[in-house]
Design an enzyme around this catalytic site. Structure first.
Site, mmCIF file in Angstrom:
data_model
loop_
_atom_site.group_PDB
_atom_site.id
_atom_site.type_symbol
_atom_site.label_atom_id
_atom_site.label_comp_id
_atom_site.label_asym_id
_atom_site.label_seq_id
_atom_site.Cartn_x
_atom_site.Cartn_y
_atom_site.Cartn_z
ATOM 1 N N GLU A 173 -13.286 0.666 -0.883
ATOM 2 C CA GLU A 173 -11.988 0.714 -1.543
ATOM 3 C C GLU A 173 -11.832 -0.468 -2.501
ATOM 4 O O GLU A 173 -11.094 -0.399 -3.469
ATOM 5 C CB GLU A 173 -10.881 0.696 -0.488
ATOM 6 C CG GLU A 173 -9.509 0.983 -1.059
ATOM 7 C CD GLU A 173 -8.474 1.173 0.027
ATOM 8 O OE1 GLU A 173 -8.355 2.294 0.534
ATOM 9 O OE2 GLU A 173 -7.792 0.191 0.365
ATOM 10 N N CYS A 219 0.816 -1.217 0.000
ATOM 11 C CA CYS A 219 0.000 0.000 0.000
ATOM 12 C C CYS A 219 0.848 1.264 0.000
ATOM 13 O O CYS A 219 0.356 2.343 -0.294
ATOM 14 C CB CYS A 219 -0.938 0.030 1.200
ATOM 15 S SG CYS A 219 -2.216 -1.226 1.109
ATOM 16 N N HIS A 231 -9.582 11.200 -10.691
ATOM 17 C CA HIS A 231 -8.347 11.166 -11.478
ATOM 18 C C HIS A 231 -7.241 12.018 -10.869
ATOM 19 O O HIS A 231 -6.406 12.566 -11.582
ATOM 20 C CB HIS A 231 -8.612 11.570 -12.940
ATOM 21 C CG HIS A 231 -9.351 10.502 -13.694
ATOM 22 N ND1 HIS A 231 -10.704 10.304 -13.560
ATOM 23 C CD2 HIS A 231 -8.927 9.574 -14.554
ATOM 24 C CE1 HIS A 231 -11.084 9.297 -14.314
ATOM 25 N NE2 HIS A 231 -10.022 8.826 -14.923
#
Ligand SMILES: [Zn+2]
Length: 126
Positions: free
Chosen positions: A112, A23, A67
């Site tokens: 997520e 991560c 984005h």
């Protein structure tokens, strides 16, 4: 209390500092967001609020994140852009808009992945 919930999604990259493992490397998610607004009473049309209104607010808030590299968003400069902190950030932005309309945000859930979500419910709800 009535709760009305909308669902939205956005795509963004992040890296999580100091939690170890992969991560920490830059990677992306297609985050799915559920936002619930609440009111003890209904408006003249029998609604908490028009879903379209909440979707418009969410699109404004999430448009800033879509984005993006979340670590570069100012609010996350001193915080890990974890799903937890993303939920907190969205909650705060949405609460400003909701409060102006006389209702409140009850919870924000950030998915997520298909199997992992976090929900933030604020700090002072009754
Ligand atoms: Zn991640």
């Amino acid at each position: 209390m009535y709760e009305a919930t909308i669902r939205r999604s956005f795509s963004a990259a992040h890296s999580l500092r100091e939690i170890g493992g992969k991560c920490e490397k830059l990677h992306g998610h297609n985050f799915v967001i559920e936002i619930s607004v609440a009111s003890p009473t209904l408006n003249g049309e029998g609604l908490v609020i028009d879903f379209r209104t909440v979707k418009n607010w969410a699109d404004q808030v999430l448009g800033e994140l879509d984005h993006s590299h979340l670590n570069d968003v100012p609010w996350f400069r001193d915080k890990n852009p974890s799903a937890e902190n993303i939920a907190h950030y969205i909650f705060g932005c949405m609460e400003e808009k909701a409060a102006a309309a006389g209702i409140h945000v009850a919870r924000v859930t950030v998915w997520e992945s298909e199997s992992a979500k976090v929900t933030y419910t604020g700090t002072d709800h009754a």
